[in-house]
Design an enzyme around this catalytic site. Structure first.
Site, PDB file in Angstrom:
ATOM      1  N   HIS A 159       0.830  -1.205   0.000  1.00 53.43           N
ATOM      2  CA  HIS A 159       0.000   0.000   0.000  1.00 53.43           C
ATOM      3  C   HIS A 159       0.869   1.262   0.000  1.00 53.43           C
ATOM      4  CE1 HIS A 159      -3.226  -2.597   2.066  1.00 53.43           C
ATOM      5  NE2 HIS A 159      -3.762  -2.203   0.944  1.00 53.43           N
ATOM      6  N   CYS A 247      -2.813   0.517   9.770  1.00 56.49           N
ATOM      7  CA  CYS A 247      -3.809  -0.490   9.331  1.00 56.49           C
ATOM      8  C   CYS A 247      -4.793  -0.863  10.420  1.00 56.49           C
ATOM      9  CB  CYS A 247      -3.140  -1.799   8.938  1.00 56.49           C
ATOM     10  SG  CYS A 247      -1.656  -1.636   8.057  1.00 56.49           S
TER      11      CYS A 247
HETATM   12  C1  CIR Z   1      -3.884  -7.817   3.413  1.00 56.61           C
HETATM   13  O1  CIR Z   1      -3.097  -8.376   2.646  1.00 56.61           O
HETATM   14  O2  CIR Z   1      -4.878  -7.234   3.005  1.00 56.61           O
HETATM   15  C2  CIR Z   1      -3.596  -7.859   4.899  1.00 56.61           C
HETATM   16  N1  CIR Z   1      -2.906  -9.062   5.218  1.00 56.61           N
HETATM   17  C3  CIR Z   1      -2.763  -6.687   5.318  1.00 56.61           C
HETATM   18  C4  CIR Z   1      -3.479  -5.374   5.182  1.00 56.61           C
HETATM   19  C5  CIR Z   1      -2.677  -4.249   5.707  1.00 56.61           C
HETATM   20  N2  CIR Z   1      -3.412  -3.043   5.624  1.00 56.61           N
HETATM   21  C6  CIR Z   1      -2.873  -1.849   5.480  1.00 56.61           C
HETATM   22  O3  CIR Z   1      -1.677  -1.724   5.301  1.00 56.61           O
HETATM   23  N3  CIR Z   1      -3.691  -0.822   5.444  1.00 56.61           N
END
Ligand code: CIR
Length: 253
Positions: A159, A247
């Site tokens: 991201h 996150c």
């Molecule tokens: C994913 O791959 O969607 C989750 N394992 C990690 C999401 C992390 N989110 C973020 O950086 N906003």
């Protein structure tokens, strides 16, 4: 400030990860402790934290940031890029509907981790999780209310906010060798941190308090030198799920 969070699910060890992280597999109990500490910290910093009910069958559901973008009393419930994560959104929308005006994306994809707010600008990353329709949805939701949208192609990690986050409305912290600092021209000043401390570019700032991942001394020092009160926090198990500090919450004023 207000925030929503969502606790670590029982299935968290099955979180989506692009490449397995070195070291032991995810320790779910330790992840719960680290998450609880994060939430306690937010409350101690004066944030009014609302909890979305834990969803044990949705392994990535603690990464609530991806599910919504909230700006000035308005929320966009996103349609996240990973199809397995779309079932996370209803419960998030329900909780947000109690505090802000909620609208939902119906097509395309957008992860909140690709949306960085700096003052009245939203910088949005086009990534494997965020497409042109997602950028358009963001524009249609917030531009009529005085918010500028600036787009950038995501590289280096999952991201946009893996490599850059805001310390306040005028200053971002950016890992060297990732995005061109010129991207922020006219929007914010840029505090660079060394490329090898990339993970620490993802910070949570509450006024002059800045939570930073533990173990990144140069970043901590550079942020402190700008007058912030730096609070390191251990999020080893969150990292193993490809997550970082932002996150774990959606934060708004
Ligand atoms: C994913 O791959 O969607 C989750 N394992 C990690 C999401 C992390 N989110 C973020 O950086 N906003």
């Amino acid at each position: 400030m207000r925030a929503i969070v969502r606790g670590i699910p029982a299935s968290y060890a099955a979180a989506t990860v692009a490449t397995p992280h070195p070291g032991a597999p995810i320790d779910v109990d330790l992840a719960r402790e680290q998450h609880a500490r994060y939430v306690r910290r937010l409350r101690r910093y004066g944030v009014d934290v609302l909890e979305v009910p834990v969803a044990d069958s949705l392994p990535d559901s603690c990464f609530v940031e991806d599910q919504a973008v909230v700006v000035d009393g308005r929320a966009l419930i996103t349609r996240v890029g990973h199809p397995d994560r779309r079932a996370e959104s209803d419960a998030v929308a329900d909780v947000l509907a109690g505090c802000v005006e909620v609208a939902r994306m119906r097509e395309g994809m957008l992860d909140g981790g690709d949306v960085l707010r700096v003052g009245t600008t939203l910088i949005v990353g086009r990534s494997e999780r965020t497409d042109a329709l997602g950028v358009r949805a963001l524009y249609e939701r917030f531009h009529p209310h005085g918010i500028a949208i600036r787009e950038v192609a995501v590289s280096h990690c999952l991201h946009l906010k893996c490599a850059v986050t805001a310390l306040n409305d005028d200053l971002v912290v950016l890992a060297e060798g990732t995005y061109d600092p010129g991207l922020f021209a006219g929007v914010a000043d840029v505090l660079l941190i060394p490329a090898e401390e990339l993970y620490a570019a993802n910070v949570v700032a509450i006024d002059d308090i800045v939570m930073v991942a533990e173990g990144y001394p140069v970043t901590a020092e550079r942020i402190a030198a700008r007058g912030f009160d730096v609070h390191p926090i251990d999020v080893s198990e969150i990292r193993k799920g490809d997550g970082s500090l932002t996150c774990l919450s959606v934060l708004w004023r």
